[in-house]
Enzyme design. Structure first.
Site, PDB file in Angstrom:
ATOM      1  CG  ASP A  26      -1.850  -1.581   1.827  1.00  0.00           C
ATOM      2  OD1 ASP A  26      -2.148  -2.272   0.706  1.00  0.00           O
ATOM      3  OD2 ASP A  26      -1.375  -1.726   2.907  1.00  0.00           O
ATOM      4  CG  ASN A 164     -15.686  -8.307   1.096  1.00  0.00           C
ATOM      5  OD1 ASN A 164     -16.057  -8.694   0.058  1.00  0.00           O
ATOM      6  ND2 ASN A 164     -14.855  -8.538   2.143  1.00  0.00           N
ATOM      7  CD  GLU A 200      -9.181  -3.593  -0.951  1.00  0.00           C
ATOM      8  OE1 GLU A 200      -9.393  -3.811   0.092  1.00  0.00           O
ATOM      9  OE2 GLU A 200      -8.019  -4.406  -0.948  1.00  0.00           O
ATOM     10  CG  HIS A 264      -3.746   0.179  -1.271  1.00  0.00           C
ATOM     11  ND1 HIS A 264      -4.379  -0.002  -0.383  1.00  0.00           N
ATOM     12  CD2 HIS A 264      -3.237   1.949  -1.826  1.00  0.00           C
ATOM     13  CE1 HIS A 264      -4.347   1.110   0.011  1.00  0.00           C
ATOM     14  NE2 HIS A 264      -4.152   2.260  -0.518  1.00  0.00           N
ATOM     15  NE  ARG A 297      -0.287  -7.261   1.137  1.00  0.00           N
ATOM     16  CZ  ARG A 297      -0.356  -6.570   1.546  1.00  0.00           C
ATOM     17  NH1 ARG A 297      -1.402  -5.937   1.068  1.00  0.00           N
ATOM     18  NH2 ARG A 297      -0.624  -6.298   2.500  1.00  0.00           N
TER      19      ARG A 297
END
Length: 323
Positions: A26, A164, A200, A264, A297
């Site tokens: 992120d 979600n 998101e 993200h 990640r």
């Protein structure tokens, strides 16, 4: 070890891979006052870290400080996800999703403030929860300035829906307060609903006479992908009809380039003023345990190019940016 073997295999095969900052998901990069600032989720999900450097490349070597550590117990002792750093009206703010000790996954957007000239120094004060319309799961808040006003974009679970999270926008009327909110995107397309139905991680890029919003969808494994909305410059961004959603993702897994589950993202520019995509992805498909337990990640960079219609191309079949 898995990631090291992948990197070694890539070097042997001649495939160049450009590392930015490993094990930082992120990723958020902000350029302000001639400095670059970096923050991201850490694998332990227990703190907010910051880096500062005079160049984008310098962030790779910059020391990392802990701006905020979650308490050992209480309402802010859950998971700490996806912080973003913003400079608004002369003060620094961190928007970060934090869960409670009893419900670590039930995160809400918390706001922290620092009035020091340098956000890597001074004291970060927790101002409290962002006051969204509902007290439900929400995260990934990002701020931007448009037509003289500050706006907030974020992901939230609406209580009347089974999916979600969807994307919402509102005018930011104070550090923790919002005006009326508008839903601008929800997960309805097949590529948005693999594993989990989510929209998101919104990020804003204003360029070429348009306001672009990228976002991420599906489960955070190799199915994770990046989509995009856009509105014309000058449009009412609180009117849902101003937003146009591309039917297909703009960045997805590419096994040849060792890019699995890209998403993200944030946006910045390099020292030459070129637009850069900051995103995370893994170098391999098969995870160790659940997606959240696998730490690899990595924050990565891609050069953005523009087509004749003023639309960004994130290089689906192109490799990462290299310094």
């Amino acid at each position: 070890m898995v990631r090291a073997l992948v990197l070694l295999a890539a070097l042997v095969s001649g495939q160049a891979l450009a590392d930015f900052i490993p094990q930082r998901a992120d990723p958020w990069v902000l350029k302000a006052g001639g400095q670059y600032y970096f923050t991201a989720s850490v694998p332990s999900f227990d703190k907010v870290v910051l880096r500062k450097a005079a160049s984008l490349e310098g962030l790779t070597r910059a020391p990392e400080i802990t701006a905020w550590q979650r308490p050992a117990q209480g309402p802010l002792a859950g998971f700490v996800w996806a912080p973003e750093l913003h400079l608004i009206d002369g003060a620094w703010y961190l928007y970060v999703a934090v869960g409670s000790q009893k419900q670590p996954f039930q995160v809400r957007t918390q706001v922290l403030e620092n009035k020091s000239p340098d956000p890597t120094t001074g004291h970060w004060q927790v101002l409290g929860r962002m006051q969204t319309q509902w007290d439900t799961f929400n995260l990934d808040a990002t701020q931007f300035h448009y037509q003289g006003k500050n706006y907030l974009l974020w992901a939230q679970h609406p209580p009347d829906k089974k999916y979600n999270s969807a994307l919402y926008i509102a005018e930011l009327t104070g550090p923790t307060s919002l005006g009326p909110q508008t839903r601008i995107s929800e997960p309805t397309l097949p590529w948005e609903t693999i594993g989990y139905a989510v929209n998101e991680g919104p990020a804003v890029l204003q360029s070429h006479g348009k306001v672009f919003v990228t976002f991420s969808a599906s489960a955070t494994d190799a199915n994770y992908a990046m989509g995009m909305l856009w509105a014309k410059d000058g449009a009412d961004l609180l009117d849902a009809s101003s937003w146009h959603k591309l039917p297909k993702p703009v960045l997805t897994t590419n096994a040849t380039l060792k890019r699995f589950g890209p998403g993200h993202n944030s946006f910045t520019q390099d020292s030459q003023g070129r637009d850069i995509l900051v995103y995370h992805a893994r170098y391999y498909r098969d995870l160790k345990g659940s997606p959240l337990n696998d730490p690899n990640r990595d924050a990565r960079l891609k050069r953005i190019t523009w087509d004749k219609d003023g639309m960004p191309d994130f290089g689906q079949n192109m490799g990462d940016y290299s310094f």
